[in-house]
Scaffold this motif. Sequence first.
Motif, PDB file in Angstrom:
ATOM      1  N   ARG A  43      32.779  47.987  41.975  1.00  0.00           N
ATOM      2  CA  ARG A  43      33.258  49.204  41.422  1.00  0.00           C
ATOM      3  C   ARG A  43      32.942  50.360  42.201  1.00  0.00           C
ATOM      4  NH1 ARG A  43      33.661  48.858  34.861  1.00  0.00           N
ATOM      5  NH2 ARG A  43      34.563  50.954  35.233  1.00  0.00           N
ATOM      6  N   GLY A  44      31.845  50.007  42.767  1.00  0.00           N
ATOM      7  CA  GLY A  44      31.509  51.302  44.039  1.00  0.00           C
ATOM      8  C   GLY A  44      32.286  51.316  45.107  1.00  0.00           C
ATOM      9  N   VAL A  45      33.287  50.360  45.394  1.00  0.00           N
ATOM     10  CA  VAL A  45      34.026  50.502  46.576  1.00  0.00           C
ATOM     11  C   VAL A  45      35.259  51.452  46.397  1.00  0.00           C
ATOM     12  CG1 VAL A  45      35.665  49.312  48.083  1.00  0.00           C
ATOM     13  CG2 VAL A  45      33.384  48.336  47.378  1.00  0.00           C
ATOM     14  N   SER A  46      35.445  52.104  47.375  1.00  0.00           N
ATOM     15  CA  SER A  46      36.689  53.249  47.380  1.00  0.00           C
ATOM     16  C   SER A  46      37.964  52.298  47.223  1.00  0.00           C
ATOM     17  CB  SER A  46      36.731  54.156  48.480  1.00  0.00           C
ATOM     18  OG  SER A  46      36.856  53.535  49.505  1.00  0.00           O
ATOM     19  N   GLY A  47      38.658  52.967  46.121  1.00  0.00           N
ATOM     20  CA  GLY A  47      40.118  52.362  46.011  1.00  0.00           C
ATOM     21  C   GLY A  47      40.146  51.291  44.829  1.00  0.00           C
ATOM     22  N   VAL A  48      38.851  51.179  44.374  1.00  0.00           N
ATOM     23  CA  VAL A  48      39.022  50.065  43.301  1.00  0.00           C
ATOM     24  C   VAL A  48      39.355  51.048  41.907  1.00  0.00           C
ATOM     25  CG1 VAL A  48      37.894  48.522  41.728  1.00  0.00           C
ATOM     26  CG2 VAL A  48      37.468  48.563  44.107  1.00  0.00           C
ATOM     27  N   GLU A  49      40.406  50.396  41.385  1.00  0.00           N
ATOM     28  CA  GLU A  49      40.779  50.868  39.897  1.00  0.00           C
ATOM     29  C   GLU A  49      40.205  50.157  38.783  1.00  0.00           C
ATOM     30  OE1 GLU A  49      44.862  51.553  39.857  1.00  0.00           O
ATOM     31  OE2 GLU A  49      45.087  52.760  41.597  1.00  0.00           O
ATOM     32  N   LYS A  50      40.187  48.864  39.027  1.00  0.00           N
ATOM     33  CA  LYS A  50      39.667  48.271  37.635  1.00  0.00           C
ATOM     34  C   LYS A  50      38.920  46.964  38.035  1.00  0.00           C
ATOM     35  CE  LYS A  50      42.673  46.155  35.000  1.00  0.00           C
ATOM     36  NZ  LYS A  50      43.841  46.125  34.058  1.00  0.00           N
ATOM     37  N   VAL A  51      38.125  46.234  37.575  1.00  0.00           N
ATOM     38  CA  VAL A  51      37.423  45.095  37.693  1.00  0.00           C
ATOM     39  C   VAL A  51      37.524  44.110  36.634  1.00  0.00           C
ATOM     40  CG1 VAL A  51      35.439  43.808  38.487  1.00  0.00           C
ATOM     41  CG2 VAL A  51      35.563  46.022  39.358  1.00  0.00           C
ATOM     42  N   VAL A  52      38.047  43.051  36.734  1.00  0.00           N
ATOM     43  CA  VAL A  52      38.444  41.865  35.711  1.00  0.00           C
ATOM     44  C   VAL A  52      37.514  40.586  36.171  1.00  0.00           C
ATOM     45  CG1 VAL A  52      40.021  40.567  34.556  1.00  0.00           C
ATOM     46  CG2 VAL A  52      40.515  42.705  35.297  1.00  0.00           C
ATOM     47  N   ARG A  53      36.593  40.216  35.443  1.00  0.00           N
ATOM     48  CA  ARG A  53      35.700  39.271  35.670  1.00  0.00           C
ATOM     49  C   ARG A  53      36.351  37.799  35.148  1.00  0.00           C
ATOM     50  NH1 ARG A  53      31.384  42.466  34.131  1.00  0.00           N
ATOM     51  NH2 ARG A  53      32.029  42.362  31.998  1.00  0.00           N
ATOM     52  N   VAL A  54      36.712  36.860  35.719  1.00  0.00           N
ATOM     53  CA  VAL A  54      37.013  35.654  35.583  1.00  0.00           C
ATOM     54  C   VAL A  54      36.161  34.608  36.003  1.00  0.00           C
ATOM     55  CG1 VAL A  54      39.057  33.873  35.540  1.00  0.00           C
ATOM     56  CG2 VAL A  54      39.470  36.441  36.114  1.00  0.00           C
ATOM     57  N   VAL A  55      34.895  34.738  35.250  1.00  0.00           N
ATOM     58  CA  VAL A  55      33.686  34.120  35.702  1.00  0.00           C
ATOM     59  C   VAL A  55      33.265  33.163  34.542  1.00  0.00           C
ATOM     60  CG1 VAL A  55      31.108  34.363  36.237  1.00  0.00           C
ATOM     61  CG2 VAL A  55      32.932  36.187  36.882  1.00  0.00           C
TER      62      VAL A  55
ATOM     63  N   SER B  34      32.945  24.242  29.947  1.00  0.00           N
ATOM     64  CA  SER B  34      34.087  25.075  29.514  1.00  0.00           C
ATOM     65  C   SER B  34      34.131  26.469  30.225  1.00  0.00           C
ATOM     66  CB  SER B  34      34.157  25.114  27.875  1.00  0.00           C
ATOM     67  OG  SER B  34      33.035  25.767  27.565  1.00  0.00           O
ATOM     68  N   ASN B  35      35.217  26.989  30.382  1.00  0.00           N
ATOM     69  CA  ASN B  35      35.145  28.292  31.024  1.00  0.00           C
ATOM     70  C   ASN B  35      35.028  29.325  29.802  1.00  0.00           C
ATOM     71  OD1 ASN B  35      35.842  30.392  32.966  1.00  0.00           O
ATOM     72  ND2 ASN B  35      37.593  30.804  31.356  1.00  0.00           N
ATOM     73  N   VAL B  36      34.097  30.346  30.236  1.00  0.00           N
ATOM     74  CA  VAL B  36      33.571  31.682  29.218  1.00  0.00           C
ATOM     75  C   VAL B  36      34.006  32.799  30.170  1.00  0.00           C
ATOM     76  CG1 VAL B  36      32.026  32.510  27.878  1.00  0.00           C
ATOM     77  CG2 VAL B  36      31.863  30.122  28.472  1.00  0.00           C
ATOM     78  N   PRO B  37      35.192  33.308  29.834  1.00  0.00           N
ATOM     79  CA  PRO B  37      35.626  34.535  30.881  1.00  0.00           C
ATOM     80  C   PRO B  37      34.826  35.699  30.109  1.00  0.00           C
ATOM     81  CG  PRO B  37      37.377  33.867  29.315  1.00  0.00           C
ATOM     82  CD  PRO B  37      36.434  32.858  29.300  1.00  0.00           C
ATOM     83  N   LEU B  38      34.477  36.728  31.068  1.00  0.00           N
ATOM     84  CA  LEU B  38      33.992  37.878  30.406  1.00  0.00           C
ATOM     85  C   LEU B  38      35.235  38.734  30.227  1.00  0.00           C
ATOM     86  CD1 LEU B  38      30.873  38.402  32.668  1.00  0.00           C
ATOM     87  CD2 LEU B  38      31.169  37.857  30.097  1.00  0.00           C
ATOM     88  N   PRO B  39      35.126  39.843  29.500  1.00  0.00           N
ATOM     89  CA  PRO B  39      36.271  40.839  28.954  1.00  0.00           C
ATOM     90  C   PRO B  39      36.564  41.519  30.325  1.00  0.00           C
ATOM     91  CG  PRO B  39      34.398  41.533  27.846  1.00  0.00           C
ATOM     92  CD  PRO B  39      34.035  40.289  28.565  1.00  0.00           C
TER      93      PRO B  39
END
Length: 250
Positions: free
Chosen positions: A181-193, A216-221
């Motif tokens: 999120r500290g990188v210019s041009g980024v509008e949103k971050v989605v975590r599929v982690v 099992s996968n536990v995605p963050l919001p």
Amino acid sequence: MTLTSIHRLVLAAAAGAGLAVSLSACVPLVVGGAAVVGAGMVATDRRSSGAQLDDQGIELRAAARVREIANDQMYVSVTSFNRQVLLTGAVGSEADKRRVEDVVRRVDNVRSVVNELTIGAPSTFQQRSNDTLIVGKIKASLLDAKDVFANSFKVVVERGTVYLMGIATRRETDRATDIARGVSGVEKVVRVVEVVSEAELAGQGGGTGAAPASRSNVPLPPMEPLPPVNSPSSGAAPSGGAGVVATPVR
């Protein structure tokens, strides 16, 4: 940023420029980039070697399946990490979005599908070039960070939205999110982690071992969109001199 990091960023940008040129043609589908895995990456990747090979096969087989149903309004990118598939890009209708997901779900070894396809026109050449540059900046920043294991994450960017895929602790995921999120041009971050505990990592080689294939996968919001700099509603201080403001996790 150190000289080494700048050198890495220049190399990433150069490679990205070549990729962006290749994407300027009418390419209906893009594979997520796991087609070649070196021995060094296998050794430092938290996925098992079997999962890495499966991810390669999933991307190739999914690409073939999508090509069979593709039309002129489809521009689909398929990225697999630890047998979880992320779909990004654009399609012409809700029906096409469902069709793509359905054919990908039926590919051997796919555990789950995160469908982030949008309905509308595909991204432009300029947008894809910007996305590629953002990927290079984020990867360089992750490598520069001393408190996060860069190989824990795969970075995908679509129209300024950053998708972080990987196997990591909550602390690592939050830190990587802050970096992105500290990188210019980024509008949103989605975590599929897939979130693992520090103890689980310690029990598997101090952070470089593979996570259990059966986990099992536990995605963050997803993260909220970034508000404009100095916006009264931002509620946070500007981050890292990159001209963006970080907002809380939902």
